[in-house]
Design a protein around this motif. Structure first.
Motif, PDB file in Angstrom:
ATOM      1  N   ALA A   1     -34.203 -84.755 -35.488  1.00  0.00           N
ATOM      2  CA  ALA A   1     -34.442 -83.739 -36.729  1.00  0.00           C
ATOM      3  C   ALA A   1     -34.300 -82.558 -36.277  1.00  0.00           C
ATOM      4  O   ALA A   1     -34.766 -82.049 -35.138  1.00  0.00           O
ATOM      5  CB  ALA A   1     -35.853 -84.298 -37.426  1.00  0.00           C
ATOM      6  N   GLN A   2     -33.873 -81.671 -37.288  1.00  0.00           N
ATOM      7  CA  GLN A   2     -33.938 -80.163 -37.120  1.00  0.00           C
ATOM      8  C   GLN A   2     -34.873 -79.364 -37.847  1.00  0.00           C
ATOM      9  O   GLN A   2     -34.926 -79.790 -38.754  1.00  0.00           O
ATOM     10  CB  GLN A   2     -32.392 -79.581 -37.188  1.00  0.00           C
ATOM     11  CG  GLN A   2     -31.721 -79.598 -35.760  1.00  0.00           C
ATOM     12  CD  GLN A   2     -30.387 -78.650 -36.326  1.00  0.00           C
ATOM     13  OE1 GLN A   2     -29.759 -78.680 -37.229  1.00  0.00           O
ATOM     14  NE2 GLN A   2     -29.816 -77.904 -35.249  1.00  0.00           N
ATOM     15  N   LEU A   3     -35.744 -78.323 -37.445  1.00  0.00           N
ATOM     16  CA  LEU A   3     -36.214 -77.560 -38.366  1.00  0.00           C
ATOM     17  C   LEU A   3     -36.161 -76.306 -38.271  1.00  0.00           C
ATOM     18  O   LEU A   3     -35.890 -75.665 -37.303  1.00  0.00           O
ATOM     19  CB  LEU A   3     -37.796 -77.729 -37.679  1.00  0.00           C
ATOM     20  CG  LEU A   3     -38.903 -77.021 -38.111  1.00  0.00           C
ATOM     21  CD1 LEU A   3     -39.326 -77.573 -39.792  1.00  0.00           C
ATOM     22  CD2 LEU A   3     -40.230 -77.275 -37.542  1.00  0.00           C
ATOM     23  N   GLU A   4     -35.838 -75.698 -39.247  1.00  0.00           N
ATOM     24  CA  GLU A   4     -35.480 -74.236 -39.292  1.00  0.00           C
ATOM     25  C   GLU A   4     -36.685 -73.387 -39.788  1.00  0.00           C
ATOM     26  O   GLU A   4     -37.513 -73.614 -40.611  1.00  0.00           O
ATOM     27  CB  GLU A   4     -34.280 -74.080 -40.508  1.00  0.00           C
ATOM     28  CG  GLU A   4     -34.129 -72.506 -40.736  1.00  0.00           C
ATOM     29  CD  GLU A   4     -32.975 -72.346 -41.945  1.00  0.00           C
ATOM     30  OE1 GLU A   4     -32.509 -71.226 -41.754  1.00  0.00           O
ATOM     31  OE2 GLU A   4     -32.572 -73.299 -42.383  1.00  0.00           O
ATOM     32  N   VAL A   5     -37.065 -72.528 -38.969  1.00  0.00           N
ATOM     33  CA  VAL A   5     -38.248 -71.762 -39.179  1.00  0.00           C
ATOM     34  C   VAL A   5     -37.873 -70.299 -39.490  1.00  0.00           C
ATOM     35  O   VAL A   5     -36.989 -69.723 -39.147  1.00  0.00           O
ATOM     36  CB  VAL A   5     -39.239 -71.649 -37.588  1.00  0.00           C
ATOM     37  CG1 VAL A   5     -40.205 -70.463 -37.977  1.00  0.00           C
ATOM     38  CG2 VAL A   5     -39.415 -72.762 -37.302  1.00  0.00           C
ATOM     39  N   LEU A   6     -38.394 -69.893 -40.883  1.00  0.00           N
ATOM     40  CA  LEU A   6     -38.194 -68.604 -41.129  1.00  0.00           C
ATOM     41  C   LEU A   6     -39.250 -67.607 -41.164  1.00  0.00           C
ATOM     42  O   LEU A   6     -40.563 -68.032 -41.316  1.00  0.00           O
ATOM     43  CB  LEU A   6     -37.848 -68.844 -42.901  1.00  0.00           C
ATOM     44  CG  LEU A   6     -36.511 -69.536 -43.163  1.00  0.00           C
ATOM     45  CD1 LEU A   6     -36.418 -69.807 -44.622  1.00  0.00           C
ATOM     46  CD2 LEU A   6     -35.277 -69.214 -42.356  1.00  0.00           C
TER      47      LEU A   6
END
Length: 97
Positions: free
Chosen positions: A2-7
């Motif tokens: 899984a990929q997690l995009e942090v903003l």
């Protein structure tokens, strides 16, 4: 995997800013507008602020304003802003939760 995009929640720059108004030297004999945008608890905070300021500056007067435009959050009309500018030397407003 899984990929997690942090903003980053912080704005990169201010697009619009306002120069703060000059502060009053004191509140003696002044009329202060109390602006409430109907957010929960704001009226209670403004009443308490007025009560405490009145103890310190007994000759200070207060005028209550509630935004006339909007539903869950109310903003002032231009007419209300003009009235405040004509009758008040300062304004205290509650605008957040």
């Amino acid at each position: 995997m899984a990929q997690l995009e942090v903003l980053n929640p912080v704005a990169p720059s201010a697009v619009y800013s306002v120069t703060p108004a000059k502060r009053l030297d004191n509140l003696k004999g002044k009329t202060i507008g109390l602006y409430w945008n109907i957010k929960s608890g704001g009226d209670v905070a403004l009443a308490r602020i007025a009560q405490q300021l009145k103890r310190r500056y007994p000759d200070t007067q207060f005028r209550n304003y509630i935004g006339a435009v909007g539903a869950g959050t109310r903003r002032l009309t231009q007419e209300q802003v003009d009235e405040m500018a004509a009758t008040c030397q300062g304004v205290i407003g509650t605008t957040a939760d």
